[in-house]
Design a protein around this motif. Structure first.
Motif, PDB file in Angstrom:
ATOM      1  N   SER A 227       4.750  -1.035  -1.801  1.00  5.14           N
ATOM      2  CA  SER A 227       3.930  -2.109  -1.237  1.00  5.14           C
ATOM      3  C   SER A 227       2.445  -1.807  -1.395  1.00  5.14           C
ATOM      4  N   ALA A 228       2.057  -1.511  -2.623  1.00  6.08           N
ATOM      5  CA  ALA A 228       0.659  -1.342  -3.016  1.00  6.08           C
ATOM      6  C   ALA A 228       0.530  -2.044  -4.355  1.00  6.08           C
TER       7      ALA A 228
ATOM      8  N   THR B 193      -3.845   9.340   1.090  1.00  2.86           N
ATOM      9  CA  THR B 193      -4.538   8.054   1.174  1.00  2.86           C
ATOM     10  C   THR B 193      -4.353   7.199  -0.074  1.00  2.86           C
ATOM     11  N   TYR B 194      -3.859   7.785  -1.150  1.00  2.00           N
ATOM     12  CA  TYR B 194      -3.685   7.053  -2.412  1.00  2.00           C
ATOM     13  C   TYR B 194      -2.888   5.773  -2.187  1.00  2.00           C
ATOM     14  N   ARG B 195      -1.749   5.886  -1.517  1.00  4.30           N
ATOM     15  CA  ARG B 195      -0.936   4.712  -1.194  1.00  4.30           C
ATOM     16  C   ARG B 195      -0.724   4.628   0.329  1.00  4.30           C
TER      17      ARG B 195
ATOM     18  N   LEU C 223      -6.349  -2.784  -3.799  1.00  9.82           N
ATOM     19  CA  LEU C 223      -7.065  -3.483  -2.726  1.00  9.82           C
ATOM     20  C   LEU C 223      -6.113  -4.101  -1.720  1.00  9.82           C
ATOM     21  N   VAL C 224      -4.795  -3.980  -1.978  1.00  6.89           N
ATOM     22  CA  VAL C 224      -3.810  -4.581  -1.087  1.00  6.89           C
ATOM     23  C   VAL C 224      -2.634  -3.615  -0.918  1.00  6.89           C
ATOM     24  N   CYS C 225      -2.650  -2.852   0.179  1.00 10.25           N
ATOM     25  CA  CYS C 225      -1.556  -1.937   0.524  1.00 10.25           C
ATOM     26  C   CYS C 225      -1.071  -2.300   1.927  1.00 10.25           C
ATOM     27  N   PHE C 226       0.228  -2.378   2.143  1.00 13.29           N
ATOM     28  CA  PHE C 226       0.742  -2.953   3.385  1.00 13.29           C
ATOM     29  C   PHE C 226       2.136  -2.412   3.686  1.00 13.29           C
TER      30      PHE C 226
ATOM     31  N   GLN D 290       9.888  -4.832  -5.216  1.00 16.27           N
ATOM     32  CA  GLN D 290       8.804  -3.857  -5.228  1.00 16.27           C
ATOM     33  C   GLN D 290       7.989  -3.868  -3.938  1.00 16.27           C
ATOM     34  N   VAL D 291       7.741  -5.043  -3.370  1.00 18.33           N
ATOM     35  CA  VAL D 291       6.853  -5.111  -2.201  1.00 18.33           C
ATOM     36  C   VAL D 291       7.585  -4.919  -0.885  1.00 18.33           C
ATOM     37  N   SER D 292       8.895  -4.711  -0.920  1.00 20.09           N
ATOM     38  CA  SER D 292       9.653  -4.605   0.330  1.00 20.09           C
ATOM     39  C   SER D 292      10.760  -3.560   0.223  1.00 20.09           C
ATOM     40  N   SER D 293      11.913  -3.938  -0.294  1.00 22.98           N
ATOM     41  CA  SER D 293      13.073  -3.047  -0.282  1.00 22.98           C
ATOM     42  C   SER D 293      12.879  -1.801  -1.132  1.00 22.98           C
ATOM     43  N   GLN D 294      11.991  -1.861  -2.132  1.00 24.76           N
ATOM     44  CA  GLN D 294      11.718  -0.687  -2.963  1.00 24.76           C
ATOM     45  C   GLN D 294      10.508   0.097  -2.458  1.00 24.76           C
ATOM     46  N   GLY D 295       9.839  -0.432  -1.457  1.00 24.29           N
ATOM     47  CA  GLY D 295       8.793   0.312  -0.767  1.00 24.29           C
ATOM     48  C   GLY D 295       7.489   0.475  -1.512  1.00 24.29           C
TER      49      GLY D 295
END
Length: 653
Positions: free
Chosen positions: A80-81, A309-311, A121-124, A73-78
């Motif tokens: 990252s929020a 801006t949502y994600r 609070l954490v999108c990257f 979820q946080v990388s290969s699936q994109g």
């Protein structure tokens, strides 16, 4: 082919792909044999979390991953929020590895939310997720004196099962063939069959790997795949799609089990805000999808910058508000009526049912378990969504749609998604094949978590009194009555006066925690899903709503028939409705951490996971030792204040 031409991929690559054919599977000799104490198939968040804990426990771990990035979820699936609930987040009640991961994301960005998004609070950037997780695994390996063997671009092809144990895993690792383009050039739909085929091709060279236990013969195999691949390969009892309406899942949209309607999945992509309007040419397939897109709400249709801006995953001005978009800002898109793809019939379902796997031969020759055209449809839907966002003037559900011309679709191996085509390397899967656990106390037909164990819904609502027969409604009332259960059974309390439970179900074998709403991305009624005027399956959102903080029981990870298989991630034993809450980042990590810890504990003690829970509800000293270890390692098994007497959870937002 036209898809690639529209994305600007070179003619030489197109010519190479035109020669590509997947040949029939053949049995090749083994190129490498690897000994593992813990073999983890799937390098998403659950797989990484399991590896992290097993390495800290000093175990030899093998982990495979279908892509070349770990973290799912946080990388290969994109995606990252990070999806988190405010109360859990404010108290940092997360498993230790997940807490450290999010801490480092923020630390890398001077304590600020890198994307200044408003969904989290954490999108990257996805690559950052992969890099930080790799560093965490290296540290765990060093600290625990374990050993990690990581195999990227690798899939499980078959299993050798003797009696009730998996004895070996046969896997295929692919790398670029001579003169072929690099990996991540083509979307998954155009390479997945090749990935599961042992013969070399025009695109890939193959390496056949066999994973086996050490000389002791004792090991544990973890299914941490995104779709429950080992669940399908071992053919243990499992569910897919909808569960029949019952007192356990009273909001179900179906009177019978229906395998063809899992939650919709999403190919994410990234787009950059530009100072000047960009000229784009829609792909040839765009008209097929153009009428299916919507911002879904008038406020977004009137202010599309809110969707951007949502994600948002990179902001040139982290102090900017949600309506401020600056050139250079990058947004990841994961939008319900945009790049969600949700087929819902037996003609187009993207995850093949057991019957479909059998009829297509995949129970004997595993090819990933997907309908390839279902993957291609999702890819086209996602690319079309960008063009609609950029240039579209009509909205499927709203009266207005403003073009947003100052946008650039990001492609290339150095782009946020790390692919030539610009889509995520793997789709974000919200639901998988879900095991049915072993029969246990209160679950004679096999254990699973369900809607009423977590939901805050008012079950005295008219929907339930009208759609459930009296006996089912009474059983529902009994199941949520809590301290009044005996009174309901004795007829001292009328069933219709029992509105909802005051907390989630407390499991004596809990090994993890989570908190997230029952959140649906429903399948579509007609085929194909992008058909103009198509609608979501009626009643699918009936179960949507808030939950109480909940637990992950060990029984949900123990499949029937196979004693050394531990199932984690999105394939644990739960209903379709419950899965809509258990699918997000921290909960998947919690399930993975529990699986890795359990594997290490069972190797140490010689006690199999099923033996830890086989005598419930009687106390189990060994189960208590496992739970103590989890809690001492800051992998909580319960939220503070969890007791049968505490029904004061209303402030958990």
């Amino acid at each position: 082919m036209k898809l690639f031409l529209r994305l600007g991929i070179g003619a030489s690559v197109i010519a190479l792909f035109s020669m590509f054919r997947v040949e029939a599977a053949t049995s090749r000799s083994i190129d490498q044999e690897v000994n593992c104490e813990v073999a983890i198939v799937g390098g998403g968040l659950a797989g990484v979390a399991a590896s992290y804990e097993a390495l800290k426990a000093g175990r030899t771990v093998c982990m495979t991953e279908i892509t070349d990035w770990i973290g799912g979820q946080v990388s290969s699936q994109g995606t990252s929020a990070l999806d988190e609930k405010p109360t859990q987040r404010s108290r940092l009640l997360f498993p230790r590895g997940y807490a450290e991961f999010r801490k480092r994301i923020l630390a890398e960005n001077q304590g600020k939310n890198p994307g200044a998004c408003w969904v989290s609070l954490v999108c990257f950037m996805p690559k950052e997720g992969d890099e930080i997780l790799r560093s965490l695994l290296k540290e765990a390996e060093k600290e625990g004196k374990g050993k990690l063997y990581f195999f990227p671009n690798t899939v499980a092809k078959s299993l050798s099962v003797e009696g009730s144990e998996i004895r070996s895993i046969r896997a295929i690792q692919h790398s670029p063939a001579p003169n072929a383009p690099p990996l991540n050039t083509y979307p998954l739909s155009q390479t997945i069959l090749d990935s599961y085929t042992e013969t070399d091709s025009q695109l890939f060279q193959k390496k056949i790997i066999r994973f086996v236990p050490p000389k002791s013969g004792r090991w544990y195999v973890l299914d941490a795949t995104e779709t429950g691949e080992l669940v399908a390969l071992t053919d243990v009892p499992y569910r897919l799609g909808l569960d029949a309406r019952s007192y356990r899942n009273p909001s179900s949209s179906s009177e019978t089990d229906y395998a063809y309607c899992p939650q919709g999945y999403t190919y994410t992509f990234a787009m950059e805000a530009t100072a000047t309007p960009q000229s784009v040419t829609p792909p040839d397939f765009y008209p097929r999808y153009a009428q299916s897109y919507s911002f879904n709400d008038q406020r977004y249709a009137e202010a599309p910058e809110l969707v951007f801006t949502y994600r948002r995953i990179r902001s040139v001005d982290p102090k900017a508000g949600s309506r401020v978009v600056n050139p250079g800002d990058i947004s990841m898109q994961n939008w319900n009526w945009g790049n969600d793809y949700a087929p819902g019939t037996s003609l187009d379902n993207y995850l093949l049912s057991r019957e479909q796997l059998q009829s297509t031969g995949q129970l004997a020759d595993w090819m990933g378990g997907f309908r390839v055209s279902g993957l291609q449809g999702g890819e086209e839907q996602a690319i079309g969504f960008f063009h609609w966002f950029h240039s579209g003037t009509t909205d499927a559900k709203q009266p207005i749609k403003k073009p947003v011309p100052n946008l650039r679709y990001l492609t290339g191996l150095d782009s946020p998604m790390g692919t030539v085509h610009g889509l995520s390397k793997y789709p974000y899967m919200r639901e998988a094949r879900r095991i049915v656990g072993r029969p246990s106390y209160g679950y004679p037909n096999g254990f699973f978590m369900d809607e009423v164990t977590v939901s805050r819904k008012d079950f005295s609502d008219r929907f339930y009194t009208e759609n459930l027969d009296p006996e089912t409604f009474r059983n529902l009332s009994v199941s949520i009555a809590g301290l009044r259960t005996i009174a309901v059974i004795r007829g001292q309390v009328e069933p219709q006066t029992v509105k909802s439970r005051g907390r989630s179900h407390i499991y004596p074998d809990s090994v993890g925690i989570g908190h997230y709403p029952l959140d649906f991305h429903p399948c579509m009624v007609e085929s194909p899903p992008e058909k103009p005027g198509n609608q979501e399956r009626p009643g699918e959102r009936q179960g949507a709503g808030e939950t109480f903080p909940f637990q992950i029981p060990l029984r949900a990870m123990i499949p029937q028939k196979i004693d050394n298989l531990i199932v984690t991630g999105k394939s644990i034993a739960m209903s379709h409705i419950a899965a809509s809450a258990y699918r997000v980042h921290s909960i998947e990590w919690s399930a993975g951490a529990a699986a890795g810890t359990t594997a290490a504990f069972s190797l140490e003690t010689g006690i199999a996971p099923y033996q830890l829970v086989e005598n419930l509800p009687n106390p189990s000293p060994n189960l208590e030792k496992l739970q103590k270890r989890l809690n001492e390692n800051n992998n909580p098994t319960a939220f503070p204040g969890t007791t049968i007497l505490n029904t004061n959870w209303q402030n958990w937002k």
